[in-house]
Scaffold this motif. Sequence first.
Motif, short mmCIF file in Angstrom:
data_model
loop_
_atom_site.label_atom_id
_atom_site.label_comp_id
_atom_site.label_asym_id
_atom_site.label_seq_id
_atom_site.Cartn_x
_atom_site.Cartn_y
_atom_site.Cartn_z
N ILE A 179 0.75 -1.10 -0.02
CA ILE A 179 0.05 -0.06 0.07
C ILE A 179 0.99 1.29 -0.14
CG2 ILE A 179 -1.61 1.46 1.31
CD1 ILE A 179 -2.89 -1.04 2.31
N HIS A 180 0.63 2.10 -1.05
CA HIS A 180 1.30 3.46 -1.12
C HIS A 180 0.20 4.32 -0.56
CE1 HIS A 180 4.85 1.68 -2.97
NE2 HIS A 180 4.02 1.21 -3.48
N ALA A 181 0.58 5.47 0.35
CA ALA A 181 -0.50 6.35 0.83
C ALA A 181 0.37 7.61 0.79
CB ALA A 181 -1.31 6.02 2.06
N ARG A 182 -0.56 8.62 0.25
CA ARG A 182 0.23 10.10 0.28
C ARG A 182 -0.77 10.99 0.99
NH1 ARG A 182 3.75 13.02 -3.45
NH2 ARG A 182 3.13 15.13 -3.78
N CYS A 183 -0.20 11.57 1.84
CA CYS A 183 -0.79 12.82 2.65
C CYS A 183 -0.57 14.15 2.46
CB CYS A 183 -1.10 12.44 4.21
SG CYS A 183 -2.05 13.51 5.05
N GLU A 184 -1.34 15.05 2.07
CA GLU A 184 -0.87 16.35 1.62
C GLU A 184 -1.65 17.46 2.58
OE1 GLU A 184 0.20 15.84 -3.02
OE2 GLU A 184 -1.56 16.88 -2.62
N VAL A 185 -1.22 18.60 3.20
CA VAL A 185 -1.41 19.47 3.99
C VAL A 185 -1.06 20.87 3.41
CG1 VAL A 185 -1.93 20.48 6.09
CG2 VAL A 185 -1.56 18.02 5.81
N GLY A 186 -2.02 21.82 3.13
CA GLY A 186 -1.68 23.21 2.97
C GLY A 186 -0.56 23.87 3.39
N ALA A 187 0.05 24.88 3.00
CA ALA A 187 1.27 25.61 3.55
C ALA A 187 0.95 26.08 5.04
CB ALA A 187 1.69 26.64 2.50
N SER A 188 1.74 25.96 5.73
CA SER A 188 1.67 26.63 7.15
C SER A 188 3.11 26.94 7.51
CB SER A 188 1.16 25.53 8.19
OG SER A 188 2.05 24.67 8.27
N ASP A 189 2.94 27.94 8.77
CA ASP A 189 4.38 28.50 9.37
C ASP A 189 3.98 28.47 10.89
OD1 ASP A 189 6.91 29.26 10.00
OD2 ASP A 189 6.36 31.20 8.92
N PRO A 190 4.56 27.57 11.71
CA PRO A 190 5.72 26.68 11.40
C PRO A 190 5.17 25.42 10.62
CG PRO A 190 5.09 26.57 13.51
CD PRO A 190 4.55 27.59 13.09
N PRO A 191 5.90 24.60 10.27
CA PRO A 191 5.42 23.37 9.53
C PRO A 191 4.34 22.52 10.28
CG PRO A 191 8.01 23.47 9.10
CD PRO A 191 7.54 24.57 10.26
N THR A 192 3.34 21.86 9.71
CA THR A 192 2.44 21.27 10.04
C THR A 192 3.23 19.74 10.34
OG1 THR A 192 0.75 22.35 9.37
CG2 THR A 192 0.13 20.27 10.07
N GLU A 193 3.16 19.01 11.60
CA GLU A 193 3.47 17.71 11.77
C GLU A 193 2.22 16.71 11.28
OE1 GLU A 193 4.24 17.15 15.85
OE2 GLU A 193 5.69 18.57 16.01
N ILE A 194 2.95 15.75 10.56
CA ILE A 194 2.01 14.74 9.87
C ILE A 194 2.34 13.28 10.33
CG2 ILE A 194 0.98 13.64 7.67
CD1 ILE A 194 1.65 16.04 6.38
N SER A 195 1.42 12.71 10.75
CA SER A 195 1.67 11.48 11.45
C SER A 195 0.61 10.22 11.08
CB SER A 195 1.55 11.37 13.08
OG SER A 195 0.19 11.76 13.66
#
Length: 367
Positions: free
Chosen positions: A251-267
């Motif tokens: 399984i290949h999963a890709r998660c995207e989140v819009g620009a932010s400052d500071p960077p958003t943490e993805i888990s």
Amino acid sequence: MASGIMLSLALCLGLFTLRGRCLRMSGVSVPSVAVSGTEVKFTCNYETSPAHNDTLYSLKWYRGLEQFYEYMPRKDPPMKVYQTDHVHVDKSQSDATSVVLKDITRQTSGSFRCEVMGDKPLFETDDYWKNMTVVGAAQLCHYNLSSRRSVDSPSRRERADWCGLALCVSSEMNCCRDGEMRKSQSDATSVVLKDITRQTSGSFRCEVMGDKPLFETDDYWKNMTVVDIPTWGPRITTRPRGSKVGVHDIIHARCEVGASDPPTEISWRINRLPPPPYAQVETYRNQKRVHVSELQVQVTEDSFFKGEMVVTCRAKLLTAFDRSANVTFVDVNSPEPAGYGWLSAGSSTRASLLLVGVTVASLGMGV
């Protein structure tokens, strides 16, 4: 004449017994933090008793061990300024209780001491000191913070260091640069800032001081971080695109989140648990400043819970932004769900009862 002096001395000694000293200091008003390039006012708070010849003989200010200011009422002129590096006295605004320093710099920082001396015959002396740190203009104030205690008189100089690492000792001084103070919503306990930016972040401290005779002081501080949150996301795309997977599939999963400052943490989570050790995760920010995280994991028998494998992406930015998105995969070898019928395992109780009701009604009508 001698009896008058003895009477004054006796009164003074009586006051010494009751209050501690004839000439008594209650403290000094020295801002703990000031802004480079501005002016500051130091005030020496003391009490004298002219009725008992307990008048001021001299007032002196020191930075460290160096004296830079002296005021002696009996002299003409009463004021004297001593040359000291990075300490520039404004004589026009200084007097027997206060001294104003202008054009302060970071090198002006130090420990400042006020010493007062009463007049003859005792020449009682008392002193008090406080530290002041001068900071650059980039460390100015922007915050919305309520003090733990209200200021006694909002109209006086409030002794409120309301600018984190900058100085804002009076309501007339505007120490905010990257944002503006909403005066209409600010009062003796709260201050409201508008148009805050990322540069507004910092450590903010409120200091309050009670009125005479004790001038008790208390303060409290807290950190605030201003962030730019994402305007969209998280979004998940997967391969394979179908909802059914089997053991040994990748399984290949890709998660995207819009620009932010500071960077958003993805888990990532799989069935509410962290991905297994053999899973591969890569997180980065692309050329459009979009935050991306890619997960690659091989399906095993342990990947399923009740025949399902739920892959969840969570995007979190401190306490200001916290959202999740998920996709569900079904075990390709799981049995097909039972057909929907009366109280069948694949139908809801509500749907089955509704079907029962409709059937009974139809039988009553002779259909």
